[in-house]
Motif scaffolding. Structure first.
Motif, PDB file in Angstrom:
ATOM      1  N   LYS A  83     -10.189  -8.900   6.756  1.00 25.13           N
ATOM      2  CA  LYS A  83      -9.849  -7.806   7.681  1.00 25.13           C
ATOM      3  C   LYS A  83     -10.039  -8.211   9.145  1.00 25.13           C
ATOM      4  O   LYS A  83     -11.011  -8.891   9.486  1.00 25.13           O
ATOM      5  CB  LYS A  83     -10.696  -6.578   7.356  1.00 25.13           C
ATOM      6  CG  LYS A  83     -10.343  -5.975   6.019  1.00 25.13           C
ATOM      7  CD  LYS A  83     -11.206  -4.787   5.687  1.00 25.13           C
ATOM      8  CE  LYS A  83     -10.859  -4.257   4.317  1.00 25.13           C
ATOM      9  NZ  LYS A  83     -11.762  -3.215   3.861  1.00 25.13           N
TER      10      LYS A  83
ATOM     11  N   VAL B 114      -6.350   0.635   5.539  1.00 19.94           N
ATOM     12  CA  VAL B 114      -5.040   0.940   6.107  1.00 19.94           C
ATOM     13  C   VAL B 114      -4.474   2.142   5.339  1.00 19.94           C
ATOM     14  O   VAL B 114      -4.877   2.355   4.186  1.00 19.94           O
ATOM     15  CB  VAL B 114      -4.083  -0.277   5.992  1.00 19.94           C
ATOM     16  CG1 VAL B 114      -4.544  -1.374   6.914  1.00 19.94           C
ATOM     17  CG2 VAL B 114      -3.941  -0.769   4.550  1.00 19.94           C
TER      18      VAL B 114
ATOM     19  N   SER C 212       0.825  -1.212   0.000  1.00 19.80           N
ATOM     20  CA  SER C 212       0.000   0.000   0.000  1.00 19.80           C
ATOM     21  C   SER C 212       0.861   1.265   0.000  1.00 19.80           C
ATOM     22  O   SER C 212       1.654   1.494   0.914  1.00 19.80           O
ATOM     23  CB  SER C 212      -0.908   0.010   1.232  1.00 19.80           C
ATOM     24  OG  SER C 212      -1.424   1.308   1.404  1.00 19.80           O
TER      25      SER C 212
ATOM     26  N   GLU D 210      -6.407   7.929   7.644  1.00 17.66           N
ATOM     27  CA  GLU D 210      -6.170   8.776   6.468  1.00 17.66           C
ATOM     28  C   GLU D 210      -4.719   9.251   6.471  1.00 17.66           C
ATOM     29  O   GLU D 210      -4.318  10.081   7.300  1.00 17.66           O
ATOM     30  CB  GLU D 210      -7.131   9.979   6.417  1.00 17.66           C
ATOM     31  CG  GLU D 210      -8.544   9.619   5.996  1.00 17.66           C
ATOM     32  CD  GLU D 210      -8.611   9.014   4.580  1.00 17.66           C
ATOM     33  OE1 GLU D 210      -7.940   9.522   3.679  1.00 17.66           O
ATOM     34  OE2 GLU D 210      -9.320   8.018   4.423  1.00 17.66           O
ATOM     35  N   SER D 211      -3.962   8.750   5.504  1.00 22.57           N
ATOM     36  CA  SER D 211      -2.514   8.968   5.524  1.00 22.57           C
ATOM     37  C   SER D 211      -2.088  10.443   5.614  1.00 22.57           C
ATOM     38  O   SER D 211      -1.196  10.770   6.393  1.00 22.57           O
ATOM     39  CB  SER D 211      -1.858   8.277   4.338  1.00 22.57           C
ATOM     40  OG  SER D 211      -2.462   8.655   3.140  1.00 22.57           O
TER      41      SER D 211
ATOM     42  N   HIS E 172      -1.793  12.970  -4.129  1.00 25.02           N
ATOM     43  CA  HIS E 172      -2.418  11.840  -3.448  1.00 25.02           C
ATOM     44  C   HIS E 172      -3.614  11.295  -4.230  1.00 25.02           C
ATOM     45  O   HIS E 172      -3.810  10.094  -4.311  1.00 25.02           O
ATOM     46  CB  HIS E 172      -2.891  12.370  -2.098  1.00 25.02           C
ATOM     47  CG  HIS E 172      -3.042  11.334  -1.061  1.00 25.02           C
ATOM     48  ND1 HIS E 172      -1.977  10.692  -0.508  1.00 25.02           N
ATOM     49  CD2 HIS E 172      -4.140  10.824  -0.464  1.00 25.02           C
ATOM     50  CE1 HIS E 172      -2.416   9.835   0.389  1.00 25.02           C
ATOM     51  NE2 HIS E 172      -3.718   9.893   0.429  1.00 25.02           N
TER      52      HIS E 172
HETATM   53  N1  LIG Z   1      -7.404   7.873   1.530  1.00 25.57           N
HETATM   54  C1  LIG Z   1      -6.836   6.762   2.245  1.00 25.57           C
HETATM   55  C2  LIG Z   1      -6.700   5.595   1.288  1.00 25.57           C
HETATM   56  C3  LIG Z   1      -6.292   4.331   2.021  1.00 25.57           C
HETATM   57  C4  LIG Z   1      -6.499   3.111   1.133  1.00 25.57           C
HETATM   58  O1  LIG Z   1      -7.114   3.175   0.046  1.00 25.57           O
HETATM   59  N2  LIG Z   1      -6.001   1.959   1.614  1.00 25.57           N
HETATM   60  C5  LIG Z   1      -6.206   0.727   0.878  1.00 25.57           C
HETATM   61  C6  LIG Z   1      -4.880   0.001   0.712  1.00 25.57           C
HETATM   62  S1  LIG Z   1      -3.868   0.827  -0.466  1.00 25.57           S
HETATM   63  C7  LIG Z   1      -7.133  -0.169   1.697  1.00 25.57           C
HETATM   64  O2  LIG Z   1      -7.026  -0.275   2.894  1.00 25.57           O
HETATM   65  N3  LIG Z   1      -8.062  -0.816   1.007  1.00 25.57           N
HETATM   66  C8  LIG Z   1      -8.973  -1.740   1.619  1.00 25.57           C
HETATM   67  C9  LIG Z   1     -10.358  -1.561   1.116  1.00 25.57           C
HETATM   68  O3  LIG Z   1     -10.621  -0.709   0.256  1.00 25.57           O
HETATM   69  O4  LIG Z   1     -11.229  -2.292   1.592  1.00 25.57           O
HETATM   70  C10 LIG Z   1      -5.503   7.154   2.866  1.00 25.57           C
HETATM   71  O5  LIG Z   1      -4.845   8.054   2.308  1.00 25.57           O
HETATM   72  O6  LIG Z   1      -5.113   6.615   3.912  1.00 25.57           O
END
Ligand SMILES: N[C@@H](CCC(=O)N[C@@H](CS)C(=O)NCC(=O)O)C(=O)O
Length: 153
Positions: free
Chosen positions: A31, A45, A4, A57-58, A94
């Protein structure tokens, strides 16, 4: 979820700031209850847990880290206008740049060509606009001199 980019963004930030952390991998196909507990809204994550309190949120996590561990390097300037500009371009990288980059990696043929064109258009936009934010020119980036936009990029 080792691949990720959002998780890597947080890990990179913690490492640049010299903060020790425990890394817990999450299986996104299956999960954990912990992820449901700490990120009940999106169940995604990364999640950073500090003293039992979760942050999600990163980009928000990055700003939290910068404001909590004020040691060098500081990722955002004090000036509210400069700060707002940098936040805008970080979310551009982003969302917009990342979105087309993923499309390039996952498409073929005509769709891929379109995505590549779009990707370069967005990068060019960033390249032109960035000169307005850093009129003094782009500086050498090292561990002591790195900003939020560098990390996002
Ligand atoms: N906007 C979020 C995006 C986080 C994200 O998309 N994480 C993905 C992994 S790259 C995830 O956890 N996906 C699981 C899902 O969509 O169920 C951030 O910046 O933290």
């Amino acid at each position: 979820m080792w691949a990720s980019p959002f998780v890597r963004l947080v890990k990179l930030t913690l490492e640049i700031k010299g903060i020790q952390y425990e890394y817990v991998e999450e299986d996104l196909v299956n999960k954990s209850l912990v992820l449901h507990k700490y990120n009940p809204v999106h169940k995604k994550v990364p999640v950073l847990v500090v003293n039992g309190k979760p942050l999600v949120e990163s980009l928000i996590i990055l700003e939290y880290i910068d404001e909590t561990w004020k040691n060098s390097p500081r990722f955002l300037p004090e000036n509210p206008y400069k700060k707002a500009q940098l936040r805008f371009w970080c979310s551009f990288v982003h969302e917009q740049v990342f979105e087309t980059m993923m499309l390039v990696l996952t498409s073929n043929g005509e769709e891929e060509e379109k995505a590549v064109k779009e990707f370069f258009e967005r990068i060019s936009t960033l390249e032109v606009e960035i000169k307005n934010i850093f009129p003094e020119g782009i500086q050498v980036i090292d561990q002591k001199n790195v900003g939020l936009l560098d990390v996002c990029f």
